[in-house]
Write an enzyme that holds these catalytic residues in place. Sequence first.
Site: not given
Ligand code: 5GP
Length: 125
Positions: A39-40, A97, A105-106, A110, A112
């Site tokens: 994760d970034i 999520n 958010e994405v 995914h 985690h």
């Molecule tokens: P969500 O809130 O959708 O469950 O988690 C999205 C995750 O994607 C977040 O933890 C965020 O830090 C990670 N993320 C967003 N953009 C990028 C990216 O470009 N590269 C990587 N490696 N992680 C990302």
Amino acid sequence: MPIDATLPYDPANIFARLLRGEIPSTRVHEDEWAVAFHDIAPVAPTHVLVIPRGPYVSWDDFSDHGSDAEIVGFVRAVGTVARTLGLVEPGYRLLANTGPHGGQEVPHLHVHLFGGTPLGLMLAR
Ligand code: 5GP
């Protein structure tokens, strides 16, 4: 901003681009069914995201429309990543999520994978 997990798949989303190699990532595993990368913005000493190669918006989409082979392959990949990273004996946490209340958010499924420290309560009380 949390996404609407019922929207159609957007092939321009950041993880679709990452899968195509259009943006960089630090991959820790890849196979026929899944890719895993750091994760970034990690919130634990180990914070890896595991994503299916197929175009699924969310856990809901994947569990409803993924083929048996994709689902088996993805679940096995998550387990393989945890074992490869040495997380099984100390333990780890998985989180997917989903939708606005889940804080997704994405818009590409995914999972985690968190580890490397005691993770505390699942949710704040
Ligand atoms: P969500 O809130 O959708 O469950 O988690 C999205 C995750 O994607 C977040 O933890 C965020 O830090 C990670 N993320 C967003 N953009 C990028 C990216 O470009 N590269 C990587 N490696 N992680 C990302």
